[in-house]
Enzyme design. Structure first.
Site, PDB file in Angstrom:
ATOM      1  N   HIS A  18     -40.358  32.530 -58.287  1.00  0.00           N
ATOM      2  CA  HIS A  18     -41.185  31.623 -59.305  1.00  0.00           C
ATOM      3  C   HIS A  18     -42.474  31.327 -59.053  1.00  0.00           C
ATOM      4  O   HIS A  18     -43.225  32.075 -58.346  1.00  0.00           O
ATOM      5  CB  HIS A  18     -40.097  30.230 -58.991  1.00  0.00           C
ATOM      6  CG  HIS A  18     -40.467  29.478 -57.877  1.00  0.00           C
ATOM      7  ND1 HIS A  18     -41.508  29.220 -57.403  1.00  0.00           N
ATOM      8  CD2 HIS A  18     -39.651  29.266 -56.926  1.00  0.00           C
ATOM      9  CE1 HIS A  18     -41.546  28.601 -56.187  1.00  0.00           C
ATOM     10  NE2 HIS A  18     -40.209  28.553 -55.785  1.00  0.00           N
ATOM     11  N   HIS A  21     -44.301  31.243 -55.722  1.00  0.00           N
ATOM     12  CA  HIS A  21     -44.392  32.461 -55.013  1.00  0.00           C
ATOM     13  C   HIS A  21     -45.954  33.347 -55.829  1.00  0.00           C
ATOM     14  O   HIS A  21     -46.536  33.742 -54.882  1.00  0.00           O
ATOM     15  CB  HIS A  21     -43.129  33.414 -55.183  1.00  0.00           C
ATOM     16  CG  HIS A  21     -42.138  32.778 -54.918  1.00  0.00           C
ATOM     17  ND1 HIS A  21     -40.888  32.651 -55.296  1.00  0.00           N
ATOM     18  CD2 HIS A  21     -41.921  32.233 -53.449  1.00  0.00           C
ATOM     19  CE1 HIS A  21     -39.864  32.013 -54.590  1.00  0.00           C
ATOM     20  NE2 HIS A  21     -40.359  31.775 -53.116  1.00  0.00           N
ATOM     21  N   CYS A 126     -30.716  23.119 -40.715  1.00  0.00           N
ATOM     22  CA  CYS A 126     -30.647  23.072 -42.141  1.00  0.00           C
ATOM     23  C   CYS A 126     -30.655  24.473 -42.438  1.00  0.00           C
ATOM     24  O   CYS A 126     -31.464  25.355 -41.898  1.00  0.00           O
ATOM     25  CB  CYS A 126     -32.037  22.456 -42.737  1.00  0.00           C
ATOM     26  SG  CYS A 126     -32.265  22.907 -44.423  1.00  0.00           S
ATOM     27  N   CYS A 129     -33.725  25.934 -44.312  1.00  0.00           N
ATOM     28  CA  CYS A 129     -34.767  26.205 -43.628  1.00  0.00           C
ATOM     29  C   CYS A 129     -34.651  27.244 -42.587  1.00  0.00           C
ATOM     30  O   CYS A 129     -35.569  27.741 -42.155  1.00  0.00           O
ATOM     31  CB  CYS A 129     -35.235  24.892 -42.997  1.00  0.00           C
ATOM     32  SG  CYS A 129     -35.894  23.404 -43.994  1.00  0.00           S
ATOM     33  N   CYS A 143     -32.564  16.833 -44.575  1.00  0.00           N
ATOM     34  CA  CYS A 143     -33.860  17.634 -44.349  1.00  0.00           C
ATOM     35  C   CYS A 143     -34.877  17.216 -44.896  1.00  0.00           C
ATOM     36  O   CYS A 143     -35.145  16.953 -45.940  1.00  0.00           O
ATOM     37  CB  CYS A 143     -33.498  19.104 -44.818  1.00  0.00           C
ATOM     38  SG  CYS A 143     -34.770  20.097 -44.716  1.00  0.00           S
ATOM     39  N   HIS A 146     -35.968  19.803 -47.623  1.00  0.00           N
ATOM     40  CA  HIS A 146     -35.108  20.168 -48.942  1.00  0.00           C
ATOM     41  C   HIS A 146     -34.372  18.756 -49.338  1.00  0.00           C
ATOM     42  O   HIS A 146     -33.651  18.787 -50.303  1.00  0.00           O
ATOM     43  CB  HIS A 146     -34.077  21.104 -48.641  1.00  0.00           C
ATOM     44  CG  HIS A 146     -34.722  22.494 -48.465  1.00  0.00           C
ATOM     45  ND1 HIS A 146     -35.079  22.823 -47.203  1.00  0.00           N
ATOM     46  CD2 HIS A 146     -35.117  23.292 -49.310  1.00  0.00           C
ATOM     47  CE1 HIS A 146     -35.665  24.195 -47.107  1.00  0.00           C
ATOM     48  NE2 HIS A 146     -35.697  24.425 -48.467  1.00  0.00           N
ATOM     49  N   LYS A 294     -42.782  19.172 -55.146  1.00  0.00           N
ATOM     50  CA  LYS A 294     -42.911  20.517 -54.651  1.00  0.00           C
ATOM     51  C   LYS A 294     -42.092  21.250 -55.910  1.00  0.00           C
ATOM     52  O   LYS A 294     -40.990  21.204 -56.030  1.00  0.00           O
ATOM     53  CB  LYS A 294     -42.469  21.071 -53.424  1.00  0.00           C
ATOM     54  CG  LYS A 294     -42.707  22.548 -53.145  1.00  0.00           C
ATOM     55  CD  LYS A 294     -42.410  22.776 -51.713  1.00  0.00           C
ATOM     56  CE  LYS A 294     -42.530  24.214 -51.371  1.00  0.00           C
ATOM     57  NZ  LYS A 294     -40.976  24.820 -51.019  1.00  0.00           N
ATOM     58  N   LYS A 297     -37.326  26.012 -55.297  1.00  0.00           N
ATOM     59  CA  LYS A 297     -36.100  26.476 -55.951  1.00  0.00           C
ATOM     60  C   LYS A 297     -35.194  25.516 -56.328  1.00  0.00           C
ATOM     61  O   LYS A 297     -34.370  25.492 -57.363  1.00  0.00           O
ATOM     62  CB  LYS A 297     -35.668  27.527 -55.297  1.00  0.00           C
ATOM     63  CG  LYS A 297     -36.377  28.942 -55.132  1.00  0.00           C
ATOM     64  CD  LYS A 297     -35.851  29.782 -53.883  1.00  0.00           C
ATOM     65  CE  LYS A 297     -36.893  30.907 -53.626  1.00  0.00           C
ATOM     66  NZ  LYS A 297     -36.474  31.247 -52.410  1.00  0.00           N
TER      67      LYS A 297
HETATM   68  O1  ME8 Z   1     -40.610  30.609 -46.412  1.00  0.00           O
HETATM   69  N1  ME8 Z   1     -46.430  26.026 -54.279  1.00  0.00           N
HETATM   70  O2  ME8 Z   1     -40.078  32.169 -47.714  1.00  0.00           O
HETATM   71  P1  ME8 Z   1     -39.921  31.432 -49.170  1.00  0.00           P
HETATM   72  C1  ME8 Z   1     -47.302  26.948 -53.677  1.00  0.00           C
HETATM   73  N2  ME8 Z   1     -39.334  33.594 -46.035  1.00  0.00           N
HETATM   74  N3  ME8 Z   1     -46.657  28.032 -52.915  1.00  0.00           N
HETATM   75  C2  ME8 Z   1     -45.350  28.119 -53.029  1.00  0.00           C
HETATM   76  C3  ME8 Z   1     -44.545  26.940 -53.833  1.00  0.00           C
HETATM   77  C4  ME8 Z   1     -45.143  25.968 -54.319  1.00  0.00           C
HETATM   78  N4  ME8 Z   1     -44.698  24.914 -54.787  1.00  0.00           N
HETATM   79  N5  ME8 Z   1     -43.364  27.595 -53.516  1.00  0.00           N
HETATM   80  C5  ME8 Z   1     -43.397  28.689 -52.695  1.00  0.00           C
HETATM   81  C6  ME8 Z   1     -40.256  31.734 -46.691  1.00  0.00           C
HETATM   82  N6  ME8 Z   1     -44.652  28.714 -52.571  1.00  0.00           N
HETATM   83  C7  ME8 Z   1     -40.190  32.689 -45.441  1.00  0.00           C
HETATM   84  C8  ME8 Z   1     -41.631  33.118 -45.094  1.00  0.00           C
HETATM   85  S1  ME8 Z   1     -43.160  34.585 -43.501  1.00  0.00           S
HETATM   86  C9  ME8 Z   1     -43.166  35.267 -42.182  1.00  0.00           C
HETATM   87  C10 ME8 Z   1     -41.484  34.200 -43.883  1.00  0.00           C
HETATM   88  C11 ME8 Z   1     -45.105  30.093 -51.729  1.00  0.00           C
HETATM   89  O3  ME8 Z   1     -39.302  32.420 -50.314  1.00  0.00           O
HETATM   90  C12 ME8 Z   1     -45.705  29.641 -50.444  1.00  0.00           C
HETATM   91  O4  ME8 Z   1     -46.444  30.842 -50.174  1.00  0.00           O
HETATM   92  O5  ME8 Z   1     -39.322  30.023 -49.180  1.00  0.00           O
HETATM   93  C13 ME8 Z   1     -44.825  29.494 -49.388  1.00  0.00           C
HETATM   94  O6  ME8 Z   1     -45.164  29.720 -48.056  1.00  0.00           O
HETATM   95  C14 ME8 Z   1     -43.767  30.721 -49.588  1.00  0.00           C
HETATM   96  O7  ME8 Z   1     -43.944  30.466 -51.065  1.00  0.00           O
HETATM   97  C15 ME8 Z   1     -42.354  30.395 -49.132  1.00  0.00           C
HETATM   98  O8  ME8 Z   1     -41.526  31.298 -49.621  1.00  0.00           O
END
Ligand code: ME8
Length: 512
Positions: A18, A21, A126, A129, A143, A146, A294, A297
């Site tokens: 989304h 990301h 959680c 997380c 959590c 979430h 935020k 998802k």
């Molecule tokens: O946390 N605003 O993966 P994830 C800004 N797999 N950035 C956002 C956002 C938002 N509303 N939502 C998501 C994970 N992001 C782990 C990471 S790293 C070794 C493992 C971005 O799929 C932001 O960069 O939940 C956030 O840190 C990341 O997506 C989380 O992606």
């Protein structure tokens, strides 16, 4: 030649990509492109995080094997990035054999160094997380990230002695005051360390979708533990030490603020435990907020259920790029200051699109081409060395470079847009369309063309396709990416005598 290594978090494959990301990935891409423009050797790494309970659960919900599910969702991330013109150098998947090998050799080293021990773990967990919480950390019993219920878990597993690193971490922070930025986030990380560190459970026996523990095959590593090591895998940890030494530790990790503790406390300690330097630069960015929340998802799923307001598809990257164009969305994401939270809305995109892209940049390109057509026979004149725009361009070049370097694309673009504004003002005050053809008209139009050339260079990391098109329309050969900053961005580089072409409006004005 300088070297620049930048990473995004690796995204979970439990759901589709989304715009949150996209925010991180577009910023990392633009910053990487800037460093390429500076002539540095760049390595830009992104990828997907494919292990853990969450992914196994999503796969089961879709009646698929975890790997088949990961294949499908990882491909969706790749497609999203190709749709946003993301030029990564490597896309790592944690299910790849190269990653399993690196994780095993990294953690075997930590084990051999005496920082991993066996114990019984009990706690509130959680699943979303993939993390344990204490009673105090919960909000209303749920959590804190979430807002969903946590569950009690108990298992025998291996622990990483994070507690053994408190002093060394504090020392490292002291010696590297710029390692974690912005300063507010550095303070937050220091707060975690000073608040007391406990050993953390790093393996699971309750599920099997993970990297096997090399010294005990009843266990797999906890997903966060394998995930962080991706940054080392991709540059050859455990397989190509020479390559690893070329890129490590001078990495730039870009990440969202909710994963600060993992990156700014755990990861440096893990590196210390494995006998390597901690990552040199960690930039923690804010969230895109949607109605003050935020844009997650979970929230999108909720929105999809109450679709009258806004459908989930409105915030999927491809829906936005189909609607506004790839570069307009890249630009919009890059104008949200990286260090803080920003509201994200459809109306906000329309407003910025009309103001900055349609009325300012698009209008300048169209006006210059039209007047060069009517007053100069379509051949662009050379710039005026004494143009008032020359001073603005000098200032902007220096400011934009400094802003890109400090991970502030919004400021870099803000500066660049001052040159566009200056060129539009020059045209409005001198009104070349009312003048007789001659040296005065040539000076104004040559200077406006030179401003466009410099803008196309400085903005190319943000809007690669648009800037290449502007470059072509003003008659320059190749693309801005063939050039180098700062030298090629100095006033006077537009040679004059080039055929200037008109074209369709770059950013037609939006009425909605
Ligand atoms: O946390 N605003 O993966 P994830 C800004 N797999 N950035 C956002 C956002 C938002 N509303 N939502 C998501 C994970 N992001 C782990 C990471 S790293 C070794 C493992 C971005 O799929 C932001 O960069 O939940 C956030 O840190 C990341 O997506 C989380 O992606």
């Amino acid at each position: 030649m300088g070297r620049f290594f930048i990473t995004t978090p690796i995204y979970y494959v439990n759901d589709a990509p989304h715009v949150g990301h996209a925010y991180t990935t577009v910023n990392a891409d633009a910053i990487a492109r800037w460093h390429r423009l500076c002539g540095e050797e760049v390595f830009f790494l992104t990828g997907t995080d494919e292990h853990g309970a969450k992914v196994a659960e999503s796969a089961a919900e879709h009646d698929m094997a975890p790997l088949a599910w990961a294949d499908r969702t990882s491909a969706r991330f790749k497609a999203a990035w190709s749709g946003l013109d993301i030029a990564y150098d490597d896309f790592i998947r944690t299910t790849e054999p190269r990653h399993h090998r690196a994780v095993q050799s990294f953690l075997q080293r930590v084990y051999d160094n005496g920082y991993i021990e066996k114990g019984l773990y009990q706690g509130l967990y959680c699943v979303r997380c993939e993390d344990y919480y204490t009673e105090e950390q919960l909000i209303g019993g749920n959590c804190p990230v979430h807002g969903t219920p946590v569950s009690f878990m108990e298992e025998e597993n291996y622990f990483f002695r994070l507690d053994a690193f408190a002093d060394r971490l504090l020392e490292w922070y002291e010696e590297h005051p710029e390692a974690v930025r912005p300063a507010t986030k550095r303070n937050e990380a220091l707060g975690f360390i000073k608040g007391g560190l406990q050993r953390i459970s790093i393996t699971r026996t309750s599920m099997h979708w993970g990297v096997p523990v090399p010294w005990d095959d009843a266990h797999v590593f906890y997903v966060w533990y394998d995930a962080l090591i991706n940054y080392a895998t991709a540059i050859g940890y455990g397989s190509d030490e020479e390559r690893f030494a070329r890129w490590w530790p001078s990495v730039h990790h870009l990440l969202g603020k909710e994963i600060l503790r993992f990156h700014c406390v755990w990861w440096p300690a893990m590196c210390m435990a494995a006998g390597i330097e901690p990552p040199a630069n960690l930039f923690v960015h804010g969230w895109l907020l949607f109605g003050g929340e935020k844009l997650s998802k979970t929230m999108l799923q909720r929105l999809a259920r109450s679709a009258e307001e806004l459908a989930i598809t409105d915030v999927a990257p491809d829906v936005l790029t189909d609607d506004f164009g790839v570069d307009a969305i890249r630009y919009h994401l890059l104008r949200a200051p990286l260090g803080s939270d920003s509201e994200f809305s459809y109306d906000g995109i329309v407003a910025r699109y009309n103001a900055d892209l349609a009325n300012n940049l698009g209008n300048l390109v169209a006006r210059v081409a039209t007047v060069v057509g009517s007053k100069c026979g379509g051949i662009g004149p050379a710039p005026d060395p004494r143009s008032p725009l020359a001073a603005i361009a000098d200032e902007v070049r220096v400011e934009a470079a400094a802003a890109w370097a400090r991970f502030a694309p919004h400021d870099a673009l803000g500066a660049t847009w001052r040159l566009i504004g200056g060129a539009n003002s020059l045209l409005e005050s001198s009104e070349p369309w009312k003048m007789e053809p001659g040296p005065e008209v040539d000076a104004v139009l040559g200077s406006a063309l030179e401003a466009l050339r410099i803008v196309a260079l400085l903005a190319s990391p943000a809007m690669p396709a648009t800037c290449a098109e502007i470059w072509r329309r003003i008659g320059m050969a190749g693309t801005p990416e063939d050039r180098r900053v700062p030298d090629d961005a100095r006033w006077g580089g537009y040679p004059g005598g080039l055929a200037v072409s008109k074209g369709d409006p770059l950013f037609p004005r939006r009425r909605d």
